[in-house]
Every structure is written in structure tokens, then in C-alpha cells.
Design a protein around this motif. Structure first.
Motif, short mmCIF file in Angstrom:
data_model
loop_
_atom_site.label_atom_id
_atom_site.label_comp_id
_atom_site.label_asym_id
_atom_site.label_seq_id
_atom_site.Cartn_x
_atom_site.Cartn_y
_atom_site.Cartn_z
N UNK A 129 0.85 -1.21 0.00
CA UNK A 129 0.00 0.00 0.00
C UNK A 129 0.88 1.25 0.00
N UNK A 130 1.89 1.26 0.87
CA UNK A 130 2.80 2.41 0.94
C UNK A 130 3.54 2.59 -0.38
N UNK A 131 3.99 1.48 -0.96
CA UNK A 131 4.73 1.54 -2.22
C UNK A 131 3.86 2.05 -3.36
N UNK A 132 2.59 1.60 -3.38
CA UNK A 132 1.67 1.99 -4.44
C UNK A 132 1.32 3.47 -4.37
N UNK A 133 1.17 3.98 -3.14
CA UNK A 133 0.68 5.34 -2.97
C UNK A 133 1.74 6.36 -2.56
N UNK A 134 3.00 5.90 -2.45
CA UNK A 134 4.04 6.85 -2.03
C UNK A 134 4.21 7.99 -3.03
N UNK A 135 4.02 7.69 -4.32
CA UNK A 135 4.15 8.71 -5.36
C UNK A 135 3.16 9.84 -5.18
N UNK A 136 1.88 9.49 -5.00
CA UNK A 136 0.83 10.51 -4.86
C UNK A 136 0.99 11.30 -3.55
N UNK A 137 1.46 10.63 -2.48
CA UNK A 137 1.67 11.32 -1.21
C UNK A 137 2.78 12.36 -1.33
N UNK A 226 5.53 17.38 -14.66
CA UNK A 226 4.10 17.09 -14.87
C UNK A 226 3.88 15.64 -15.28
N UNK A 227 4.82 15.07 -16.04
CA UNK A 227 4.68 13.66 -16.41
C UNK A 227 4.86 12.77 -15.18
N UNK A 228 5.79 13.14 -14.29
CA UNK A 228 5.97 12.39 -13.04
C UNK A 228 4.71 12.44 -12.20
N UNK A 229 4.09 13.62 -12.15
CA UNK A 229 2.83 13.79 -11.41
C UNK A 229 1.75 12.91 -12.02
N UNK A 230 1.66 12.89 -13.34
CA UNK A 230 0.67 12.07 -14.05
C UNK A 230 0.88 10.59 -13.76
N UNK A 231 2.14 10.17 -13.76
CA UNK A 231 2.47 8.76 -13.49
C UNK A 231 2.09 8.37 -12.07
N UNK A 232 2.34 9.27 -11.11
CA UNK A 232 1.99 9.01 -9.71
C UNK A 232 0.48 8.90 -9.53
N UNK A 233 -0.25 9.81 -10.16
CA UNK A 233 -1.71 9.79 -10.06
C UNK A 233 -2.31 8.54 -10.70
N UNK A 234 -1.70 8.07 -11.78
CA UNK A 234 -2.24 6.90 -12.48
C UNK A 234 -2.15 5.63 -11.65
N UNK A 235 -1.22 5.59 -10.70
CA UNK A 235 -1.03 4.38 -9.88
C UNK A 235 -2.15 4.19 -8.87
N UNK A 236 -3.00 5.22 -8.70
CA UNK A 236 -4.17 5.06 -7.83
C UNK A 236 -5.10 4.01 -8.42
N UNK A 237 -5.13 3.96 -9.76
CA UNK A 237 -6.04 3.05 -10.46
C UNK A 237 -5.35 1.70 -10.64
N UNK A 238 -5.47 0.86 -9.61
CA UNK A 238 -4.72 -0.38 -9.54
C UNK A 238 -5.11 -1.35 -10.65
N UNK A 239 -6.34 -1.29 -11.12
CA UNK A 239 -6.79 -2.23 -12.15
C UNK A 239 -6.14 -2.02 -13.50
#
Length: 298
Positions: A129-137, A226-239
Motif C-alpha cells: 500500500x505504501x509503495x503503491x501510494x508513495x508517489x501521490x503522497x 508534470x509527467x511524473x505527477x501524471x504517473x503518480x496519479x495513475x497508480x491510484x487506479x490499480x486495475x
């Protein structure tokens, strides 16, 4: 607090809710892919030019993957997870399996490393969970500040300073909740690794973008962020496998007023290719290192 958190986690872990989340995220990914595909229908790939910078970008991306592996390895060691395979073997397989839709391959592979799963399953779950969401945090303060700051130079400075400060605060805060949950946080003893991987990822994006766009370094860095931000946000969608489609759609929204369609589509195509090539290269390099290590042990 602990009982409430356990109740929330049980609901999230239930097969019924997991299926709903995966189906919702997969549907969003399909819609995003369809949207990007429509944009590409009028795009001429023959206009792309491959330069030596792409080779350098792949090499840097492989280093980023190695750092990401070190972050996960440190987490396993800090949590005293007894392993039944090598750290590198497990992570390299998991990194390739992220392309399987639904996140199934990634999850199963990471859990498979534990020799005593009944004892370590919750630690692995919290770490994932931490690894998946560390980017967005990490990039959350930047998202908020981007509505306040006007100049791109200001935003660039704030991005790098804010992720350092946010990582520091997360390392302190994570010590509190990880103690209650009886595990050691992924953010513990990983400050430099996480910070460095973020900085280097911006560097990879910059290398690719600089071959397509003739503008100031300030703007190139800003778009790379901005691309890094986009990549981090996309990881919220686990499916979505590796954020496919969703990452590109988010970046399209961010960059619509900064890049022409031709440059933007060239960029997201090349950066995806570099990402895939780096993942495959890292996998085969891992196989080679494991083979060499086995020979040396005999």
C-alpha cells in the motif's frame, strides 16, 4: 483507532470489494486507452527521430528501477521477512508482472517471497500500500501549490523542495502508525532512495522531451515534472496494468496548453517505449546477476 483501521482493511481486502475496485479501474483504463488511441489515429510515427539521448534515458531508467528495488528490499529486511527466493529475483519478476491487468501478477509475486506468509502477510500488504501510494503522497503538496504559484521556475523549485520536506514528514509520521500496526514503514531508512528515484525520473523525462521540444530548460523541467505527477496519479487506479492509458490521459490534461498534439503524442509514445525497454532490460540484467551470484557461491 487500530480497530477502525482493521475494519477498513478487512472491507478493502474482501474479494467482493476488490473485484469492484478492479472492474472500475479497468473500465477507466479502457476509456483512457480509447481516448489516446483516437488521438494517435491522426498521428504520423514516421516523424519520430531516435537519438543517442534515448539510450542514455534507458540506462538512467534502469538505475531508477534498481533504486526502486533497493527501496523494497530495505522494507523486507527492516521487517525481518524470511524469504524463500532472492530479493532481486522476486522484485524483477514483480516488476514485469505489473503489466498483467488487475495488479494480480504484481501482488502474487511480491507475496510469494515470504517463507512464512501467515506471519508476514500483513507486513507485505501494508508495504505494498505504501509503495503503491508513495508517489501521490509525495507530489500532493505540489498539486496544491501548482494552483497558487504562477511561474514555472517557482513551481520547479517548489517541486524538488516539497518532495524532500514531504518525505521527511512522512518518515516521522509513518513511525507512529507503523508501530501501531506492528510493522516497519517503507519510508523508514529509505529517504535518500525515494528522493533520488524521483529526481532521476524527472531527468529521464527531461532527456526525452529535450529531443522533441526547442524551449528553455525551465519549461522542459516543468513538463518533465508534470509527467511524473501524471504517473503518480495513475497508480491510484490499480486495475490498470502499469497505469496504461490513464497516465497518458492525465498528462494530456496537464500539457494540453503547453505542447502541440504532435509533440505531446511523440513524447508519451517514446517515454512508454523507454519504460518498457528499461523494464525488460532490468529483468534480463537481474537474471544475469543472479546467475553470476549462483556460480560464485559454488
Amino acid at each position: 483507532m487500530s480497530k477502525k483501521l482493521d475494519s477498513i482493511l478487512k472491507k478493502l481486502e474482501s474479494e467482493k470489494n476488490q473485484q469492484k475496485i478492479k472492474k472500475f479501474n479497468a473500465a477507466l483504463s479502457i476509456l483512457a486507452i480509447f481516448f489516446v488511441a483516437r488521438l494517435y489515429s491522426e498521428f504520423n510515427l514516421t516523424s519520430l527521430k531516435i537519438t543517442n539521448r534515448f539510450t542514455l534515458a534507458v540506462l538512467v531508467q534502469v538505475v531508477v528501477l534498481f533504486i526502486s528495488y533497493k527501496i523494497w528490499k530495505n522494507f523486507l529486511i527492516n521487517n525481518n521477512v524470511e524469504i524463500n527466493s532472492s530479493y532481486l529475483d522476486n522484485w524483477s519478476h514483480a516488476n514485469i508482472n505489473k503489466y498483467i491487468p488487475g495488479g494480480i501478477g504484481l501482488s502474487i509475486t511480491r507475496f510469494s517471497i515470504a517463507k512464512n506468509l501467515s506471519m508476514d502477510s500483513k507486513k507485505l500488504f501494508f508495504g505494498m500500500i505504501e509503495d503503491q501510494f508513495k508517489g501521490i503522497l509525495i507530489i500532493f503538496p505540489f498539486i496544491i501549490a501548482s494552483f497558487i504559484f504562477v511561474g514555472e521556475l517557482q513551481k520547479n523549485y517548489f517541486y524538488f523542495s516539497s518532495i524532500a520536506l514531504t518525505l521527511y514528514l512522512l518518515s516521522k509520521f509513518s513511525n507512529q502508525y507503523s508501530k501501531r500496526l506492528n510493522f516497519k514503514s517503507l519510508f523508514s531508512n529509505n529517504f535518500i532512495n525515494i528522493f533520488l528515484s524521483n529526481i532521476m525520473q524527472v531527468g529521464v523525462n527531461f532527456l526525452v522531451l529535450s529531443t522533441l521540444l526547442d524551449t528553455t530548460n525551465v519549461q522542459l523541467i516543468y513538463i518533465s515534472i508534470l509527467y511524473c505527477v501524471s504517473a503518480a496519479l495513475s497508480l491510484i487506479f490499480i486495475g490498470s496494468p502499469a497505469g496504461l492509458g490513464i497516465r497518458e490521459f492525465i498528462f494530456y490534461i496537464y500539457s494540453a496548453n503547453l505542447l502541440t498534439n504532435e509533440i505531446m503524442l511523440s513524447y508519451i509514445f517514446l517515454i512508454r517505449i523507454i519504460s518498457v525497454v528499461a523494464d525488460i532490460s532490468f529483468y534480463f540484467l537481474s537474471r544475469l546477476l543472479i546467475k553470476i551470484d549462483k556460480k560464485n557461491n559454488f
